[in-house]
Motif scaffolding. Structure first.
Motif, PDB file in Angstrom:
ATOM      1  N   GLY A 306     -26.896  10.628   4.525  1.00 51.68           N
ATOM      2  CA  GLY A 306     -25.735  11.582   3.726  1.00 51.68           C
ATOM      3  C   GLY A 306     -26.246  12.991   3.320  1.00 51.68           C
ATOM      4  N   VAL A 307     -27.509  13.055   3.114  1.00 54.01           N
ATOM      5  CA  VAL A 307     -27.953  14.557   3.000  1.00 54.01           C
ATOM      6  C   VAL A 307     -28.015  15.145   4.089  1.00 54.01           C
ATOM      7  CG1 VAL A 307     -30.017  15.840   2.173  1.00 54.01           C
ATOM      8  CG2 VAL A 307     -29.275  13.675   0.663  1.00 54.01           C
ATOM      9  N   ARG A 308     -28.471  14.490   5.209  1.00 54.47           N
ATOM     10  CA  ARG A 308     -28.417  15.334   6.537  1.00 54.47           C
ATOM     11  C   ARG A 308     -26.946  15.744   7.041  1.00 54.47           C
ATOM     12  NH1 ARG A 308     -33.060  16.001   8.977  1.00 54.47           N
ATOM     13  NH2 ARG A 308     -34.751  14.665   8.454  1.00 54.47           N
ATOM     14  N   GLU A 309     -26.154  14.956   6.888  1.00 53.56           N
ATOM     15  CA  GLU A 309     -24.624  15.293   6.960  1.00 53.56           C
ATOM     16  C   GLU A 309     -24.206  16.637   6.181  1.00 53.56           C
ATOM     17  OE1 GLU A 309     -20.173  13.347   6.791  1.00 53.56           O
ATOM     18  OE2 GLU A 309     -21.863  12.743   5.363  1.00 53.56           O
ATOM     19  N   LEU A 310     -24.521  16.425   4.820  1.00 53.96           N
ATOM     20  CA  LEU A 310     -24.233  17.608   4.103  1.00 53.96           C
ATOM     21  C   LEU A 310     -24.656  19.160   4.518  1.00 53.96           C
ATOM     22  CD1 LEU A 310     -24.305  16.242   0.524  1.00 53.96           C
ATOM     23  CD2 LEU A 310     -22.294  16.880   1.657  1.00 53.96           C
ATOM     24  N   ARG A 311     -26.152  19.061   4.969  1.00 58.18           N
ATOM     25  CA  ARG A 311     -26.998  20.037   5.496  1.00 58.18           C
ATOM     26  C   ARG A 311     -26.281  20.589   6.832  1.00 58.18           C
ATOM     27  NH1 ARG A 311     -33.045  18.407   3.971  1.00 58.18           N
ATOM     28  NH2 ARG A 311     -32.712  18.254   1.574  1.00 58.18           N
ATOM     29  N   TRP A 490     -38.143  -2.468   2.157  1.00 64.17           N
ATOM     30  CA  TRP A 490     -37.896  -1.190   1.299  1.00 64.17           C
ATOM     31  C   TRP A 490     -37.546   0.094   1.747  1.00 64.17           C
ATOM     32  CZ3 TRP A 490     -37.411  -2.334  -4.126  1.00 64.17           C
ATOM     33  CH2 TRP A 490     -38.158  -3.650  -4.486  1.00 64.17           C
ATOM     34  N   GLU A 491     -36.349   0.561   1.094  1.00 66.25           N
ATOM     35  CA  GLU A 491     -36.151   2.036   1.477  1.00 66.25           C
ATOM     36  C   GLU A 491     -36.730   2.944   0.531  1.00 66.25           C
ATOM     37  OE1 GLU A 491     -31.709   0.768   3.323  1.00 66.25           O
ATOM     38  OE2 GLU A 491     -31.691   2.105   1.360  1.00 66.25           O
ATOM     39  N   PHE A 492     -37.431   4.182   1.002  1.00 68.67           N
ATOM     40  CA  PHE A 492     -38.080   4.971  -0.128  1.00 68.67           C
ATOM     41  C   PHE A 492     -37.467   6.490   0.171  1.00 68.67           C
ATOM     42  CE2 PHE A 492     -41.469   1.658   1.132  1.00 68.67           C
ATOM     43  CZ  PHE A 492     -41.559   1.373  -0.186  1.00 68.67           C
ATOM     44  N   SER A 493     -37.526   6.991  -0.785  1.00 69.89           N
ATOM     45  CA  SER A 493     -36.910   8.445  -1.049  1.00 69.89           C
ATOM     46  C   SER A 493     -37.724   9.192  -1.866  1.00 69.89           C
ATOM     47  CB  SER A 493     -35.544   8.550  -1.569  1.00 69.89           C
ATOM     48  OG  SER A 493     -34.801   7.923  -0.677  1.00 69.89           O
ATOM     49  N   VAL A 494     -38.066  10.493  -1.501  1.00 74.98           N
ATOM     50  CA  VAL A 494     -38.991  11.351  -2.450  1.00 74.98           C
ATOM     51  C   VAL A 494     -38.144  12.583  -2.642  1.00 74.98           C
ATOM     52  CG1 VAL A 494     -40.860  13.003  -2.271  1.00 74.98           C
ATOM     53  CG2 VAL A 494     -41.108  10.855  -0.989  1.00 74.98           C
ATOM     54  N   ILE A 495     -37.723  12.708  -3.962  1.00 72.52           N
ATOM     55  CA  ILE A 495     -36.822  13.768  -4.410  1.00 72.52           C
ATOM     56  C   ILE A 495     -37.748  14.872  -5.131  1.00 72.52           C
ATOM     57  CG2 ILE A 495     -34.924  14.234  -5.747  1.00 72.52           C
ATOM     58  CD1 ILE A 495     -34.277  11.073  -5.191  1.00 72.52           C
ATOM     59  N   ARG A 496     -37.367  15.949  -4.711  1.00 76.21           N
ATOM     60  CA  ARG A 496     -38.066  17.135  -5.437  1.00 76.21           C
ATOM     61  C   ARG A 496     -37.152  18.253  -6.014  1.00 76.21           C
ATOM     62  NH1 ARG A 496     -43.487  17.716  -1.136  1.00 76.21           N
ATOM     63  NH2 ARG A 496     -44.371  15.952  -1.994  1.00 76.21           N
ATOM     64  N   TYR A 497     -36.875  18.295  -7.168  1.00 76.53           N
ATOM     65  CA  TYR A 497     -36.104  19.468  -7.673  1.00 76.53           C
ATOM     66  C   TYR A 497     -34.711  19.210  -7.340  1.00 76.53           C
ATOM     67  CZ  TYR A 497     -40.110  21.908  -9.623  1.00 76.53           C
ATOM     68  OH  TYR A 497     -41.578  21.734 -10.327  1.00 76.53           O
ATOM     69  N   GLY A 498     -33.947  17.903  -7.188  1.00 75.12           N
ATOM     70  CA  GLY A 498     -32.774  17.738  -6.758  1.00 75.12           C
ATOM     71  C   GLY A 498     -32.693  17.713  -5.168  1.00 75.12           C
ATOM     72  N   ARG A 499     -33.583  17.752  -4.481  1.00 81.84           N
ATOM     73  CA  ARG A 499     -33.397  17.974  -2.995  1.00 81.84           C
ATOM     74  C   ARG A 499     -34.245  16.601  -2.197  1.00 81.84           C
ATOM     75  NH1 ARG A 499     -34.167  22.668  -5.932  1.00 81.84           N
ATOM     76  NH2 ARG A 499     -33.599  24.611  -4.559  1.00 81.84           N
ATOM     77  N   LEU A 500     -33.832  16.050  -1.333  1.00 83.41           N
ATOM     78  CA  LEU A 500     -34.370  15.186  -0.730  1.00 83.41           C
ATOM     79  C   LEU A 500     -35.574  15.604   0.337  1.00 83.41           C
ATOM     80  CD1 LEU A 500     -34.529  11.984   0.112  1.00 83.41           C
ATOM     81  CD2 LEU A 500     -33.160  12.651   1.950  1.00 83.41           C
ATOM     82  N   ALA A 501     -36.686  15.210  -0.059  1.00 86.65           N
ATOM     83  CA  ALA A 501     -37.682  16.066   0.459  1.00 86.65           C
ATOM     84  C   ALA A 501     -38.379  15.315   1.622  1.00 86.65           C
ATOM     85  CB  ALA A 501     -38.920  16.354  -0.359  1.00 86.65           C
ATOM     86  N   GLY A 502     -38.315  13.727   1.438  1.00 87.45           N
ATOM     87  CA  GLY A 502     -38.846  12.701   2.402  1.00 87.45           C
ATOM     88  C   GLY A 502     -38.149  11.432   2.436  1.00 87.45           C
ATOM     89  N   ALA A 503     -38.171  10.733   3.385  1.00 89.95           N
ATOM     90  CA  ALA A 503     -37.721   9.363   3.268  1.00 89.95           C
ATOM     91  C   ALA A 503     -38.194   8.535   4.341  1.00 89.95           C
ATOM     92  CB  ALA A 503     -35.993   9.411   3.703  1.00 89.95           C
ATOM     93  N   GLY A 504     -38.306   7.126   4.253  1.00 87.46           N
ATOM     94  CA  GLY A 504     -38.858   6.174   5.195  1.00 87.46           C
ATOM     95  C   GLY A 504     -38.624   4.840   4.795  1.00 87.46           C
ATOM     96  N   VAL A 505     -39.146   3.812   5.388  1.00 87.77           N
ATOM     97  CA  VAL A 505     -38.859   2.582   5.194  1.00 87.77           C
ATOM     98  C   VAL A 505     -40.010   1.589   5.425  1.00 87.77           C
ATOM     99  CG1 VAL A 505     -36.490   2.444   5.754  1.00 87.77           C
ATOM    100  CG2 VAL A 505     -37.873   2.154   7.461  1.00 87.77           C
ATOM    101  N   ALA A 506     -40.008   0.547   4.762  1.00 85.94           N
ATOM    102  CA  ALA A 506     -41.204  -0.465   4.742  1.00 85.94           C
ATOM    103  C   ALA A 506     -40.591  -1.622   5.053  1.00 85.94           C
ATOM    104  CB  ALA A 506     -42.083  -0.365   3.485  1.00 85.94           C
ATOM    105  N   PRO A 564     -25.062  21.176  -5.415  1.00 91.01           N
ATOM    106  CA  PRO A 564     -24.190  20.214  -6.097  1.00 91.01           C
ATOM    107  C   PRO A 564     -24.100  18.878  -5.521  1.00 91.01           C
ATOM    108  CG  PRO A 564     -23.318  22.235  -6.562  1.00 91.01           C
ATOM    109  CD  PRO A 564     -24.287  22.380  -5.266  1.00 91.01           C
ATOM    110  N   ASP A 565     -23.348  18.974  -4.132  1.00 99.78           N
ATOM    111  CA  ASP A 565     -23.172  17.888  -3.131  1.00 99.78           C
ATOM    112  C   ASP A 565     -24.297  16.969  -3.009  1.00 99.78           C
ATOM    113  OD1 ASP A 565     -20.378  18.657  -3.435  1.00 99.78           O
ATOM    114  OD2 ASP A 565     -20.884  19.703  -1.487  1.00 99.78           O
ATOM    115  N   GLU A 566     -25.503  17.935  -2.564  1.00 99.58           N
ATOM    116  CA  GLU A 566     -26.633  17.000  -2.340  1.00 99.58           C
ATOM    117  C   GLU A 566     -27.166  16.168  -3.596  1.00 99.58           C
ATOM    118  OE1 GLU A 566     -31.221  17.403  -0.762  1.00 99.58           O
ATOM    119  OE2 GLU A 566     -29.618  18.957   0.070  1.00 99.58           O
TER     120      GLU A 566
END
Length: 621
Positions: A306-311, A490-506, A564-566
């Protein structure tokens, strides 16, 4: 029971009549149809036919159910019973079906029959001749008896016959006509089981026809039903090499330009739908005609997609995405940098701002409402520090600057302070003032005025709630969260100041914390926005409480420069059940007197606006 036909497009053993399912070799557990492109020979169909007291599912009732379960040409079982409709059967229906009121008097009611039928049909594709009629009666019966409707996959042999047979070959697609035309061994008699058996033969004959056209799986059969041009169907090869993974897909045109961008939890399955009849949007059909290939970006999970689509929408502005036509169309309400601040509707927010609004008119209307209840001036003139002005005096109410005497800065200071406190969630006094006005209108029986103000107050609460919620996420330097993937991982997300900074799965069985450490180490560095040049605009004069004095990173716009959308996509993902915090640099917090306190009131107000007038519901809250 009739003998099996032998002219099918898949192997079908000849069977004699059997009252119970014939034994079969054990098969592996079948996954979802869309996942495997289930072959037709391995698809279980339950062909059903109903007899009823009339044609209206709401007013009439079922009198008989007949069903045949088949797979790979083999009859697995049959289901047949009369049903007591709880009323007399009309003479016209008796003449057609031969089912009389006396015949069904001792039969079970539908609430006793339906669970058994649904168990018989569980996991199968439901087939009927004019399926809309039969499924409508079954759904109505389920609703009337409080029985959950499983929403099975449905195949209509009327639609399939219309698609396969030309009108010169089959002027009519009535079951009796098709049974004779296609050589069914059972003649329809307007009795449920006979008609279901005849429909089985019709179904098999139609499948044999489409098998010669390369339709060999259930998905291909369902896609074949609508009429799709050969050119569009041929482009289905664009999807065949895509992975069955979450990600973003990009349709490209003749000059390699990006035509359309979308997201999918399964790239191959989603892209394939664009080349079938399931895609009915005219713009999308036009886009597919132009497309020459499909690119894709595999993502760890749905949030990253979803975030990559917005960008990508902002980067490419593809013509067939509605959202990409106005990627920066949001409007904000901000306080101006003047001795006597007023509202300005702007594209770029300052710290004391709320939004974004989709339309400038919406922002202007909200600004006018806030100004009315905070005492902020509404004139557009830039007033000097001494407050001298040329605004004409107001007859009733109006702008605070519309008076005979110059404005006094000390007397005017509470107005911008109320605005800043409202936006920051330090005080909800303005909302209480609006509520008092609603009650005053209601007490005076000015219900239309009360309703209008109620709706505007609810809209303002919604805007404040959204920006305060998103700002709370944008304030956090680093937030690491996890969500179950549904398969033990598990699905992991790293969020920094409202931006998705990293993503991965285990995946299941993989130790999660080493995966988290690698994701965090590889995550993007995010620097929040804080524009020192706007210090004059942002400094709240005459405000005794300054958020920046005790909260970090409050010297910039509310969202620290994030989209705002992200952040909205991230916020929705964080609100999903099962999300867990792995690590956070600071706690998530919304302001104590923010709009979240008013969410319940806003819901009641919205319900009142949709339903009963204010005096019937709101005054009894």
């Amino acid at each position: 029971m009739h003998a099996a036909r032998s002219d099918l497009s898949y192997p079908r053993p000849t069977l004699h009549a059997v009252p119970v399912p014939a034994p079969r070799l054990a098969r592996p557990t079948q996954l979802a149809f869309d996942e495997l492109d289930t072959p037709l020979y391995d698809t279980t169909f339950v062909v059903v036919d109903l007899e009823t007291t009339g044609t209206s599912p709401g007013d009439d009732a079922i009198t008989e159910i007949g069903a045949v379960k088949v797979r790979g040409g083999e009859v697995l079982g049959e289901f047949a019973t009369l049903v007591d409709p709880g009323r007399a059967i009309p003479p016209a229906v008796i003449q057609i079906t031969g089912i009389t009121t006396a015949m069904v008097r001792a039969a079970p009611r539908i609430e006793a029959v339906l669970p058994g039928f649904l168990e018989f049909a569980a996991g199968a594709v439901l087939v009927a001749h004019n399926a809309r009629f039969d499924t409508a009666f079954l759904r109505a019966a389920a609703a009337a008896s409080d029985t959950p409707w499983p929403a099975p996959q449905v195949l209509c042999t009327v639609k399939l016959a219309r698609r396969v047979l030309g009108r010169d070959e089959a002027p009519s697609v009535r079951l009796g006509v098709l049974a004779r035309l296609l050589g069914a061994s059972t003649e329809p008699t307007h009795r449920a089981l006979d008609d279901a058996r005849a429909t089985v033969d019709v179904l098999h004959a139609l499948i044999a026809r489409v098998g010669n056209q390369g339709v060999h799986s259930l998905t291909e059969l369902l896609d074949y039903l609508p009429n799709v041009t050969p050119r569009r169907r041929a482009k289905r090869v664009f999807a065949q090499d895509l992975p069955a993974l979450p990600g973003v897909y990009l349709f490209r045109g003749p000059s390699d330009e990006v035509l359309y961008i979308g997201t999918a939890v399964n790239l191959r399955r989603r892209v394939r739908t664009y080349f079938t009849g399931s895609e009915t949007r005219g713009r999308m059909r036009e886009m597919v005609e132009l497309a020459t290939r499909v690119d894709h970006v595999v993502c760890a999970h749905g949030l990253e997609a979803g975030v990559r689509e917005l960008r990508l929408l902002v980067a490419h502005t593809p013509p067939y995405n509605r959202r990409s036509k106005f990627p920066k169309r949001g409007w904000w309400i901000s306080l101006t940098a003047e001795p006597f601040p007023r509202f300005a509707v702007v594209r770029t927010p300052t710290r004391d701002a709320i939004g974004p609004f989709p339309a400038r008119a919406d922002a202007a209307e909200t600004a006018a409402v806030i100004a009315e209840f905070t005492g902020l001036r509404t004139c557009t003139a830039r007033l000097p520090r001494d407050g001298a002005h040329t605004c004409p005096p107001a007859v009733v109410g109006g702008c605070p600057a519309a008076g005979a005497a110059p404005l006094d800065r000390a007397a005017y200071a509470p107005a911008p302070r109320l605005v800043r406190d409202l936006f920051a969630g330090r005080s909800d006094a303005t909302l209480h003032t609006m509520l008092d006005r609603i009650e005053t209108h209601s007490a005076a029986q000015h219900f239309e005025a009360a309703a209008r103000l109620r709706d505007r107050t609810a809209a303002l609460i919604g805007v404040l709630r959204r920006i305060q919620r998103l700002a709370a996420i944008a304030r956090i330097a680093e937030l690491v969260v996890a969500h179950p993937d549904g398969a033990g991982g598990w699905e992991f997300s790293v969020i920094r100041y409202g931006r998705l900074a990293g993503a991965g799965v285990a995946a299941r069985g993989t130790p999660p914390m080493p995966v988290v450490e690698r994701i965090v180490a590889a995550a993007e560095t995010v620097i929040p926005v804080g524009d020192a040049s706007q210090e004059e605009v942002l400094r709240p004069e005459h405000t005794p409480i300054h958020m920046a004095s005790h909260e970090p990173h409050d010297d910039g716009p509310p969202l620290r420069g994030a989209s705002p959308d992200e952040i909205a996509v991230i916020a929705r993902w964080l609100a999903r059940p099962g999300v867990r915090i792995v690590h956070t640099s600071e706690g998530y917090r919304e302001p104590r007197y923010g709009a979240a306190r008013w969410a319940g009131w806003a819901e009641v107000a919205a319900a009142a606006a949709r339903g009963n007038p204010l005096q019937d519901e709101y005054l009894d809250r």
